[in-house]
Every structure is written in structure tokens, then in C-alpha cells.
Design an enzyme around this catalytic site. Structure first.
Site, PDB file in Angstrom:
ATOM      1  N   SER A  67      -6.099  22.804 -32.484  1.00 29.86           N
ATOM      2  CA  SER A  67      -7.518  22.967 -32.825  1.00 29.86           C
ATOM      3  C   SER A  67      -7.934  24.431 -32.971  1.00 29.86           C
ATOM      4  O   SER A  67      -7.411  25.138 -33.819  1.00 29.86           O
ATOM      5  CB  SER A  67      -8.334  22.243 -31.755  1.00 29.86           C
ATOM      6  OG  SER A  67      -9.692  22.306 -32.029  1.00 29.86           O
ATOM      7  N   ALA A 388     -22.544  20.018 -27.553  1.00 32.76           N
ATOM      8  CA  ALA A 388     -23.215  21.185 -28.125  1.00 32.76           C
ATOM      9  C   ALA A 388     -22.250  21.970 -29.024  1.00 32.76           C
ATOM     10  O   ALA A 388     -22.652  22.568 -30.024  1.00 32.76           O
ATOM     11  CB  ALA A 388     -23.741  22.078 -27.009  1.00 32.76           C
ATOM     12  N   GLY A 521     -11.435  21.793 -17.959  1.00 31.57           N
ATOM     13  CA  GLY A 521     -10.291  20.927 -18.199  1.00 31.57           C
ATOM     14  C   GLY A 521      -9.207  21.632 -18.998  1.00 31.57           C
ATOM     15  O   GLY A 521      -8.102  21.111 -19.141  1.00 31.57           O
TER      16      GLY A 521
HETATM   17  C1  16G Z   1     -11.665  19.844 -24.997  1.00 39.28           C
HETATM   18  C2  16G Z   1     -12.457  18.638 -25.440  1.00 39.28           C
HETATM   19  C3  16G Z   1     -13.882  19.031 -25.768  1.00 39.28           C
HETATM   20  C4  16G Z   1     -14.514  19.749 -24.609  1.00 39.28           C
HETATM   21  C5  16G Z   1     -13.654  20.907 -24.144  1.00 39.28           C
HETATM   22  C6  16G Z   1     -14.173  21.458 -22.837  1.00 39.28           C
HETATM   23  C7  16G Z   1     -11.644  16.727 -26.717  1.00 39.28           C
HETATM   24  C8  16G Z   1     -10.982  16.261 -27.974  1.00 39.28           C
HETATM   25  N1  16G Z   1     -11.859  18.030 -26.628  1.00 39.28           N
HETATM   26  O1  16G Z   1     -11.498  20.744 -26.037  1.00 39.28           O
HETATM   27  O2  16G Z   1     -14.575  17.845 -26.036  1.00 39.28           O
HETATM   28  O3  16G Z   1     -15.781  20.237 -24.945  1.00 39.28           O
HETATM   29  O4  16G Z   1     -12.333  20.443 -23.908  1.00 39.28           O
HETATM   30  O5  16G Z   1     -13.323  22.443 -22.350  1.00 39.28           O
HETATM   31  O6  16G Z   1     -11.958  15.945 -25.829  1.00 39.28           O
HETATM   32  P1  16G Z   1     -13.396  22.924 -20.846  1.00 39.28           P
HETATM   33  O7  16G Z   1     -13.102  21.723 -19.963  1.00 39.28           O
HETATM   34  O8  16G Z   1     -12.392  24.002 -20.731  1.00 39.28           O
HETATM   35  O9  16G Z   1     -14.788  23.431 -20.613  1.00 39.28           O
HETATM   36 MG    MG Z   2     -10.877  20.759 -33.000  1.00 37.79          MG
END
Ligand code: 16G
Ligand code: MG
Length: 558
Positions: A67, A388, A521
Site C-alpha cells: 500500500s 478519516a 497495529g
Molecule cells: C491499516 C488498516 C487501516 C488503519 C491503519 C491504522 C486495513 C486494510 N488497513 O493500514 O484501516 O487505518 O492500519 O494503523 O485494515 P495503526 O494501527 O498503525 O494506527
Molecule cells: Mg492502501
């Protein structure tokens, strides 16, 4: 599992040893890492996809992409038969497979799991996997590893769809499992014909965009720009210029793309003061996210961001209008009232949530991550979800669609061309335009453009629907991010004890104050979010809360 199958698995997996000292985890967006580390993971994901295909007796998808990450990374995620994300029940197995230290352990895991899940290797069903990849140079060699994985489940077939966007691959899996051809051409035709249908239904007729009113799209130097070019060949009524299309010399996601634009709030490369006031949009590296923006002045590189929350608001407004047109003018059918709901995360700007509630809409919150939003949205007849950051879509239930088809037929014979029938036709067209499998920047872009034309709105007018509250995000490095356990869709902390009370009393000091923390995550950090009535207040609240994180958990903050 017979001996032949076992020996095939042992032999092929010995060619893909796992790299030392790496722990793989099937996170919210599948496996992601430096591409050089991923061969064994991709090989094993191929095995998993074939097993999933046997278990579900359906076609499964394997998409290779990282991505918005840098170009040297790559990743792999699995699409279930519906075109959605791999079922969460299989994620622990995906983790275990990716981390199995050697071929013997790998085989043992597969045998045990197949037994537990009652997966039958009886040869009655031919497992089939659709493979897709983004434009990353590592994609081609990883494709070979994935194919080897698929072939090590005897009789399985991998069909290479080539370079595609993530949502295209998800769409193809869904379409094929529904008995359609599911080719790229069919995807483009479905999008362009439903867009055309929406434009033809604009009151007062369709207006082709003038040259001055063109949309300028930043393709992140990725797959999206190229696909948008192909799609445009089938479209008229739209005037689009694609920049950073991937054909030039720019590097994927570097200084460009939806993630960059949304996080940094500055103009991407190849946009400048000549673009002041124009309608601009930005795709991410695999085209499953979209944000709009404008360049407000020549004085700074700052942009006015029109994010996923605003896209959600525009969609919600339009869908709600069509539903009320449908239910007015002597509708006798009061037996069925479609249930419309919108789904956001805690990151949604508070002003957007207030706006949506002010429209009388039901707003649900879920934890961050597409799978949670998607699952919640699927509970409604029409569920609109957006993060967002620009990932989102509109889901229509089968029940609602079949009711709508009947309603449309009934209206066509009773009052062809009435406002009511047009509303039914519009909703049917939206359900075909907007990807039902996963958020899709190309289909979201076409729907935004159709709605803006329908309403005769400029991007500035759209952006003025409500004013975002100033917000601030900070990352805090801690010893163990798993020590933070959240509840209520990540708006509250359940553990460590005491920190939530401390956050509450900080937040109470600020008018319109709101703040939450959650473990990321995708990175080894705690994220802090704060919003308040002014930027200074939001910054100050975020930094006080970051200090609390440090006090309760931390080593140092950044
Ligand atoms: C991933 C998720 C996205 C989320 C982001 C948060 C999918 C396909 N992608 O890229 O939806 O906004 O994680 O990242 O589920 P973080 O947990 O590092 O804040
Ligand atoms: Mg993407």
C-alpha cells in the site's frame, strides 16, 4: 492428507527457509515487511490460500502490496470468497504458518489445522487462487514464490491477474464467486456504465465538466493512476488529469499519495500554486484510499484537506436524499423501511460525527481497521463506512437490493420517470458503482464526481459542509505497547488502571476537548489523538496526554 501430498509440501517448503530473527504477524493489512524478507511468507500464504479455497469450496484472492509503505517494502493479504478480508478465525493460523521454523514443523501445523478444520484433500474440488500485485519491482519474484506455495497443495491452480489495484482483485474474487467473468474489462465496464447512469439521472441533464473544472488526480506513482487512465477511455462527462501516474520517474509513495497528503497536509509533488482553488484528489499506492484537497494559496505548501469523513458526509447526504425521495409521494409500501447507518472510528473528526448526527443518522463507532468497519456496516440495509484516512465504501444488503429491484419495476410500470423511480434507479446505480468487497479509490472517486455534478457543488462548497475541529496526533514509544488495552471502540483505556481518569481530567480542561490513546497495529508505538477548539489547545492536550502515557508506561516520547 496422503503421503504424496506430505512429501510435496516438505520438498517445496525446504526451498523457502524463513529468514532468521524475524517475527511475522498477519495484521490489519496482512503481512508486511521489507520485500527481501518476504519470500517464505508469500510462499506460505500461497499454501494458506489453497487451504482456504478447499475449505470454502470457492475462489480465494492473494494480493501482493504494501500500500502506502515505501517502495522497498512489500506485503501479502488474502481475500475471502466474498471479496472481503480473510476471516479473523484463520489469522492465528496465518501467523503460525509464517513463523514455523522449518519444513517439518510447517507440515505438522498444516496437518493439525486441516484436521481441526475438517479440510478434505479428496480431489473433488479444484482450489483456485486469483493473484494480483501492485507496481512494486519485488512483486514479480514474489509472485513466483506465491505460485509455488499454491502448487504445493496438489491440484491447486493460481491465476495471475497481473498488476491490479487491491480493490480490483477483491472485486474479481467476489464477482467470480458469484458466477460472473470478473475480468478487468468487466470491472471497468461496470464502473463506467453505473457512473454514466448516475450522470444521466441528474435533474436538468448531465453537464460535461468544462476544461476549467477538471479534476486533477495524484496517482502516488502507483497502480491507481494507470488504471484510472484505462477507465477514462470508457468514460465521458468527466475531465480528469492524472499526475504522478507511475509512468514517469517519481518513486512510489515518495512525497505523493493519499497517506502523505492526509498525514502531512502539504501539496504532493508536481502540484503547485498553478493549482490554486482547483479540485484535486490523491490515491494511495494500491488505490484503496482516496482523499480530496485544494491548494488554498501560494504563500505556503499547506493544503485544505477533504478527508474520508467529508467523503462519508457527502455520500450519507446523497443516499439519505434518495431514500426520502423514494419514500415520498404516496408510497403505500410502509411495511419495509430500509435501515441506513454510518460507521466511523474514534479518529473521525468530532465535527463530522456531529454533522452526521445532525442529519438524523445513526452513527456507529468501531475500532480502527477496515475489517471492523466493514463488518459493522454489513449489519445495515445500507451501511456507509469510512476511516478519516480515506478508506471506505457503501454496503447494500441483498435483502435491500432485491426489494429495490422490485420497487423499481413496480414504479416503472406505474410512474415511469417519476422522482421516486429516479431515486430507485440512482440507488441501484450506486450499488453497482461502489465496490461491495472493499474500499476502492476509483469507484469512490467516480461517486464523488457524480454527486458533485448532481448537486452543482464546488469542492469548496462541499468542504464547507462543516468545519473540522483542530486535531493533533502524536506517537509515544513505550516498553510494551500491548500493555494498553482499550474498550468502547478504542475511546477508553481499560488498562493500565488510572490512566483513563487522568486523561479525562486533562481533557475536561479544554472546550470541545476529546482525546484517546491506542496501541498502533502497524508500528511499535502508542498513538495519541486529541482535538479541541483551537490548534494550540489540541496540541497542548495531545502533549499532556502523551506525558501521561510516558508516566504510566513509557521510556521516552517522540
Ligand atoms: C491499516 C488498516 C487501516 C488503519 C491503519 C491504522 C486495513 C486494510 N488497513 O493500514 O484501516 O487505518 O492500519 O494503523 O485494515 P495503526 O494501527 O498503525 O494506527
Ligand atoms: Mg492502501
Amino acid at each position: 492428507m496422503d503421503e504424496e501430498q506430505k512429501s510435496v509440501l516438505l520438498k517445496s517448503s525446504s526451498q523457502f527457509p524463513i529468514p532468521p530473527d524475524v517475527k511475522f504477524s498477519y495484521g490489519t493489512s496482512g503481512f508486511r515487511a521489507d520485500a527481501l524478507l518476504l519470500e517464505s511468507t508469500v510462499f506460505r500464504a500461497g499454501i494458506l490460500a489453497a487451504l482456504r479455497s478447499i475449505k470454502t469450496r470457492s475462489m480465494i484472492g492473494l494480493m501482493m502490496t504494501a500500500s502506502h509503505n515505501k517502495i522497498s517494502d512489500n506485503g501479502i493479504k488474502i481475500a475471502d470468497p466474498s471479496g472481503g478480508m480473510l476471516t479473523q478465525q484463520w489469522e492465528p493460523f496465518a501467523d503460525a504458518l509464517a513463523n514455523a521454523p522449518d519444513s517439518d514443523r510447517l507440515l505438522q501445523l498444516i496437518v493439525e489445522f486441516a484436521e481441526k478444520e475438517n479440510i478434505k484433500f479428496d480431489g473433488d474440488f479444484r482450489p483456485e487462487i486469483l493473484l494480483g500485485r501492485d507496481t512494486r519491482p519485488s512483486g514479480e519474484s514474489l509472485l513466483e514464490a506465491a505460485k509455488q506455495g499454491i502448487h504445493s497443495i496438489v491440484g491447486s491452480v493460481g491465476s495471475d491477474m497481473g498488476v491490479v489495484t487491491t480493490p480490483q482483485l477483491h472485486w474479481m474474487v467476489r464477482a467470480r464467486n458469484k458466477g460472473m467473468k470478473g475480468s478487468e474489462l468487466e470491472y471497468f465496464e461496470q464502473l463506467s456504465s453505473s457512473f454514466r447512469c448516475l450522470v444521466d439521472l441528474i435533474p436538468g441533464g448531465s453537464k460535461t465538466d468544462s476544461a476549467e473544472n477538471k479534476l486533477i488526480v495524484d496517482g502516488a506513482h502507483g497502480v491507481g493512476g494507470e488504471k484510472l487512465d484505462s477507465l477514462m477511455k470508457l468514460l465521458d462527462g468527466l475531465n480528469i488529469e492524472v499526475r504522478n501516474s507511475g509512468k514517469g520517474t517519481g518513486i512510489l509513495n515518495e512525497g505523493v499519495g493519499a497517506d502523505f497528503v492526509q498525514k502531512e497536509k502539504v501539496v504532493p509533488d508536481n502540484f503547485d500554486s498553478n493549482d490554486i482553488g482547483k479540485r484535486c484528489a490523491s490515491l494511495d499506492g494500491d488505490a484503496d484510499r482516496l482523499v480530496y484537497f485544494t491548494v488554498p494559496s501560494a504563500d505556503s505548501s499547506k493544503i485544505d484537506l477533504v478527508d474520508g469523513d467529508k467523503i462519508l458526509s457527502l455520500f450519507a447526504l446523497y443516499i439519505k436524499e434518495q431514500l426520502s425521495l423514494l419514500s415520498t409521494t404516496g408510497a403505500e409500501d410502509n411495511s419495509y423501511k430500509p435501515h441506513l447507518g454510518v460507521v466511523q472510528t474514534a479518529y473521525a473528526n468530532g465535527a463530522s460525527t456531529d454533522y452526521l448526527k445532525g442529519l438524523g443518522l445513526e452513527v456507529a463507532l468501531t475500532p480502527t481497521g477496515v475489517k471492523y468497519l466493514h463488518e459493522k456496516a454489513a449489519e445495515y440495509d445500507i451501511g456507509i463506512y469510512f476511516e478519516a484516512n480515506g478508506h471506505g465504501t457503501i454496503l447494500f444488503s441483498e435483502r435491500f437490493l432485491s426489494w429495490l429491484e422490485d420497487k423499481n419495476k413496480e414504479l416503472a410500470s406505474a410512474s415511469e420517470g417519476s422522482q421516486q423511480q429516479k431515486a430507485a434507479l440512482r440507488l441501484l446505480a450506486v450499488s453497482k458503482l461502489i465496490n461491495q468487497a472493499v474500499g476502492d479509490a476509483l469507484s469512490v472517486l467516480l461517486l464523488v464526481e457524480a454527486i458533485l455534478q448532481h448537486k452543482g457543488w464546488s469542492i469548496q462548497y462541499w468542504n464547507g459542509l462543516y468545519q473540522d475541529l483542530p486535531s493533533k496526533q502524536i506517537k509515544v514509544i513505550v516498553k510494551d505497547r500491548t500493555a494498553v488495552v482499550t474498550t468502547n471502540a478504542e475511546t477508553q483505556v481499560a488498562s493500565p488502571q488510572g490512566i483513563q481518569e487522568a486523561i479525562n481530567s486533562e481533557t475536561a480542561k479544554y472546550p470541545w476537548g476529546r482525546s484517546f490513546i491506542r496501541p498502533s497495529g502497524t508500528e511499535d508505538v502508542i498513538r495519541v489523538y486529541a482535538e479541541a477548539s483551537t490548534q494550540d489547545a489540541a496540541d497542548s492536550l495531545a502533549s499532556s496526554v502523551a506525558k501521561l502515557v510516558d508516566k504510566y508506561l513509557g521510556i521516552s516520547s517522540s
